[in-house]
Structure formats: structure tokens, C-alpha cells
Write an enzyme that holds these catalytic residues in place. Sequence first.
Site, PDB file in Angstrom:
ATOM      1  CG  HIS A  91      13.095   9.260   5.390  1.00  0.00           C
ATOM      2  ND1 HIS A  91      14.285   9.478   4.744  1.00  0.00           N
ATOM      3  CD2 HIS A  91      13.186   8.040   5.950  1.00  0.00           C
ATOM      4  CE1 HIS A  91      15.054   8.433   4.896  1.00  0.00           C
ATOM      5  NE2 HIS A  91      14.419   7.542   5.636  1.00  0.00           N
ATOM      6  CB  THR A 113       1.725  -2.032   3.269  1.00  0.00           C
ATOM      7  OG1 THR A 113       2.944  -2.760   3.436  1.00  0.00           O
ATOM      8  CG2 THR A 113       1.561  -1.064   4.419  1.00  0.00           C
ATOM      9  CE1 TYR A 153       0.805   5.892  -0.594  1.00  0.00           C
ATOM     10  CE2 TYR A 153      -0.017   7.478  -2.191  1.00  0.00           C
ATOM     11  CZ  TYR A 153       0.278   7.143  -0.881  1.00  0.00           C
ATOM     12  OH  TYR A 153       0.048   8.046   0.133  1.00  0.00           O
ATOM     13  CE  LYS A 184      -2.261   5.041   1.510  1.00  0.00           C
ATOM     14  NZ  LYS A 184      -2.416   5.171   2.962  1.00  0.00           N
ATOM     15  CG  ASP A 220       4.824  -5.934   7.907  1.00  0.00           C
ATOM     16  OD1 ASP A 220       3.709  -5.723   7.404  1.00  0.00           O
ATOM     17  OD2 ASP A 220       5.895  -5.845   7.282  1.00  0.00           O
ATOM     18  CB  VAL A 221      -0.242  -3.226   9.068  1.00  0.00           C
ATOM     19  CG1 VAL A 221      -0.232  -2.229  10.200  1.00  0.00           C
ATOM     20  CG2 VAL A 221       0.316  -2.669   7.782  1.00  0.00           C
TER      21      VAL A 221
HETATM   22  P1  NAD Z   1       5.878   7.870   6.282  1.00  0.00           P
HETATM   23  O1  NAD Z   1       6.520   6.995   5.290  1.00  0.00           O
HETATM   24  O2  NAD Z   1       6.714   8.811   7.059  1.00  0.00           O
HETATM   25  O3  NAD Z   1       5.037   7.022   7.324  1.00  0.00           O
HETATM   26  C1  NAD Z   1       4.523   5.743   7.069  1.00  0.00           C
HETATM   27  C2  NAD Z   1       4.839   4.865   8.280  1.00  0.00           C
HETATM   28  O4  NAD Z   1       4.298   3.562   8.066  1.00  0.00           O
HETATM   29  C3  NAD Z   1       6.342   4.684   8.493  1.00  0.00           C
HETATM   30  O5  NAD Z   1       6.646   4.867   9.852  1.00  0.00           O
HETATM   31  C4  NAD Z   1       6.591   3.251   8.054  1.00  0.00           C
HETATM   32  O6  NAD Z   1       7.704   2.666   8.677  1.00  0.00           O
HETATM   33  C5  NAD Z   1       5.277   2.606   8.403  1.00  0.00           C
HETATM   34  N1  NAD Z   1       5.004   1.390   7.633  1.00  0.00           N
HETATM   35  C6  NAD Z   1       5.146   1.211   6.287  1.00  0.00           C
HETATM   36  N2  NAD Z   1       4.801  -0.049   5.960  1.00  0.00           N
HETATM   37  C7  NAD Z   1       4.424  -0.664   7.103  1.00  0.00           C
HETATM   38  C8  NAD Z   1       3.972  -1.971   7.418  1.00  0.00           C
HETATM   39  N3  NAD Z   1       3.821  -2.902   6.474  1.00  0.00           N
HETATM   40  N4  NAD Z   1       3.683  -2.262   8.705  1.00  0.00           N
HETATM   41  C9  NAD Z   1       3.836  -1.335   9.684  1.00  0.00           C
HETATM   42  N5  NAD Z   1       4.267  -0.085   9.447  1.00  0.00           N
HETATM   43  C10 NAD Z   1       4.551   0.238   8.179  1.00  0.00           C
HETATM   44  O7  NAD Z   1       4.723   8.661   5.510  1.00  0.00           O
HETATM   45  P2  NAD Z   1       3.710   9.768   6.011  1.00  0.00           P
HETATM   46  O8  NAD Z   1       3.867  10.922   5.107  1.00  0.00           O
HETATM   47  O9  NAD Z   1       3.804   9.959   7.469  1.00  0.00           O
HETATM   48  O10 NAD Z   1       2.321   9.071   5.639  1.00  0.00           O
HETATM   49  C11 NAD Z   1       1.476   8.493   6.620  1.00  0.00           C
HETATM   50  C12 NAD Z   1       0.173   8.060   5.971  1.00  0.00           C
HETATM   51  O11 NAD Z   1      -0.484   9.194   5.387  1.00  0.00           O
HETATM   52  C13 NAD Z   1       0.365   7.056   4.830  1.00  0.00           C
HETATM   53  O12 NAD Z   1      -0.659   6.087   4.906  1.00  0.00           O
HETATM   54  C14 NAD Z   1       0.225   7.880   3.594  1.00  0.00           C
HETATM   55  O13 NAD Z   1      -0.258   7.136   2.511  1.00  0.00           O
HETATM   56  C15 NAD Z   1      -0.767   8.942   4.034  1.00  0.00           C
HETATM   57  N6  NAD Z   1      -0.637  10.170   3.222  1.00  0.00           N
HETATM   58  C16 NAD Z   1       0.443  11.009   3.364  1.00  0.00           C
HETATM   59  C17 NAD Z   1       0.566  12.146   2.567  1.00  0.00           C
HETATM   60  C18 NAD Z   1       1.720  13.101   2.705  1.00  0.00           C
HETATM   61  O14 NAD Z   1       1.767  14.088   1.945  1.00  0.00           O
HETATM   62  N7  NAD Z   1       2.637  12.929   3.602  1.00  0.00           N
HETATM   63  C19 NAD Z   1      -0.414  12.413   1.616  1.00  0.00           C
HETATM   64  C20 NAD Z   1      -1.483  11.531   1.470  1.00  0.00           C
HETATM   65  C21 NAD Z   1      -1.585  10.423   2.296  1.00  0.00           C
END
Ligand code: NAD
Length: 313
Positions: free
Chosen positions: A180, A91, A144, A148, A57-58
Amino acid sequence: MKKILVTGGAGFIGSHLCERLLNEGNEVICLDNYFTGSKRNVVHLLDNPFFELIRHDVTEPFYIEVDEIYNLACPASPIHYQYNPIKTIKTSVMGAINMLGLAKRIRAKILQASTSEVYGDPKIHPQTEDYWGHVNPIGLRSCYDEGKRCAESLFMNYHHQNNVRIKIIRIFNTYGTRMHPQDGRVVSNFIIQALHNEDITIYGDGNQTRSFQYVDDLVEGMTRMMATGDDFIGPVNIGNPMEFTIRELAEKVIELTGSRSKLIYMPLPQDDPTQRQPDISLAKKALGGWEPKVHLEEGLLKTIAYFKQLENL
Ligand code: NAD
Ligand code: UDP
């Protein structure tokens, strides 16, 4: 060969990034607590001796020697980041502090996956990086958005105060395989509903806009950003400027799936941004002419095929 840490590497975007970095001949350490990610997303990488998967966990410190860190750990879909809002802030903020502390100690380059949500419900259109945003600091999305934003501030301050080599990208809505299925984001929701011929749930009147990029284009932008010189730190928008309404997206998904689904209208969630479109001039200039290559239809077809297989259809 570089040694690279990807936090949130078992998530949707992280798993594609890990795959890409391995294919380029790097050693990849994927760190995840599996809150929204899953081993399934990276199971095909486990045979690769240069891939390592660690449950962590980060919000807790982590020590390792690496050359680069991609910090992606954070739930990204509204349903998941609002499930435990305090944990979401922890997180983003404690995760950033722990990873920046690590980067400082080992002199690694570190990239933050920030988001277009730092612009909130934007009053400037399209959004440029110098826009400060219009965010409700006490609303449902603030855990969120503000998490961020605080992470961006931490990145800038570790850079200025401690010379940490940072990179900040602001990711706009991204979709693709390994999303997901239950995360409630619009592309996965609409595709799954359409594949089951269920009603397509449009929140509000469907006139709100988004601009969706396919995950491969994002990963290309991310790796190009990491490869830039130390003097370019961002923030830089990474997204597809092709903007359309959520109703148009629903109609496109119905057309591409050949579904019998009907559109139904439901209440708009609080603080749902009315429009969003990235200005990507800076990315084009700073990232060697980077721009999205995958057209919406092509990306949707790949994602539809993925969900068909996942849902055994
Ligand atoms: P996602 O939920 O599929 O991936 C996030 C990952 O982080 C998951 O594998 C989760 O288990 C892990 N995680 C969450 N909390 C954690 C913790 N405390 N310690 C360790 N691991 C943890 O989402 P995603 O779409 O793959 O997003 C990845 C990143 O990109 C995120 O930081 C998100 O904010 C950013 N982002 C995504 C989008 C999008 O449209 N998908 C847009 C803007 C920003
Ligand atoms: N949305 C929708 N139906 C759904 C899921 C989402 O109409 O089943 C809308 C949502 O209200 C928002 C847009 O689609 O206006 C994008 O939502 P998503 O959660 O994918 O991303 P974000 O709001 O974070 O950009």
C-alpha cells in the site's frame, strides 16, 4: 485441485498468495473487508473462473467448504494497525476464533500468518522460534503484537484440544509490489520519497536494524509450510536473515532510484524494535531446504518499478 480460502487475500501478501495458488491449479476464495487491501490488487485474477472474491469481515463467522485456509486478515503496518487498535485486536483474536472454528468443523488445514512482532524488541539475536519475546503489553504496538500472540495461543489450543490441523509461520519484514503506497512502512515510504526527490524520513538515528525478504520468497515458504505433514505445526520463522540498518536501506534506495533526496531524522516511534533478524535454520530443515532467493537489490528494483508505474513517474 484444492479449494483454498485466503483471508486478507486482497492485501499485499494475500494477493501474491492467491495468484500463486491459482497458478498451481487450485480454486481460491479470497475474503477481505478492504480495510488496507484493495480490489485493485486482485483485479487481474477476476477473469479466472476458479477465483472468487468475497467482501467479509473475519470478526464475523463465515461458513464455506474448503480444504485449506490461509489466515492473513489483519492490518500489518503500524499506521494502520494503530488507527483502530481495538479493531486490530478483534481482527486477530476473533478472526482466529472464527477461522479455527471453521477449520474444526470442516476438517480443513489452517495456516496462521503470525509475525516477528511476537518477539517484540528482542533480547536474543538472531531470533529463534523458542524465544518467548520481549513485548510491551500496554504499548502502542501491543494491539498488534499481543493480538498475534493470542492468535498463536488459540491455534495451539485448537490443535491440542480439538485436533485441528494447524500451521504457524512467523513472518519477518516483507516488501514487494502491491504494498500500500500510504501504509507508512519503511520500504514503500523510502521508495516513494526517493522517486519524488523528497526528504527520506529516518526515524531515530537510523541504526536500528531489520531484515527484509521479498514477497515471492515468503509465498514460497508459506506454500511449503502448508504442504508439510500434520505433525509439523511450527511456529517457524520465514524471513531473510540479511540484516542491515535503516540508514543503509535509505542509502540503497537513493542509489537505485538515482534520487536527489536527502536524509532527515525524525523521532523514533514508541517501542520500535532496535534489531531484528530471523534464524531460519528450522525453516531450512523443515521446508525442504527453503531459503530466500531474491537479493535486496533485485527485489528493490522490482518494487521501485512498481511504484514508478503507480505514481505515473
Ligand atoms: P495488508 O494490510 O496489505 O493485508 C492485510 C489484509 O487483511 C488487507 O487486505 C485487509 O483489507 C485485510 N483485513 C484487515 N482486517 C480485516 C478484517 N477484519 N476482515 C477481513 N479482512 C481484513 O498487509 P500484509 O503485509 O499483506 O500482511 C498480511 C498478513 O501477514 C497480516 O496478517 C500480517 O500481520 C502478516 N505479516 C506481514 C508482514 C509484512 O512485513 N508485510 C510481517 C509479518 C506478518
Ligand atoms: N522507519 C523509518 N522511516 C519511515 C518508516 C519507518 O525510519 O518512513 C523505520 C521504523 O521506525 C522501523 C523500521 O523503519 O525502525 C521498519 O519500520 P516498518 O514500519 O516498515 O516495520 P516494523 O517496524 O513493523 O518492523
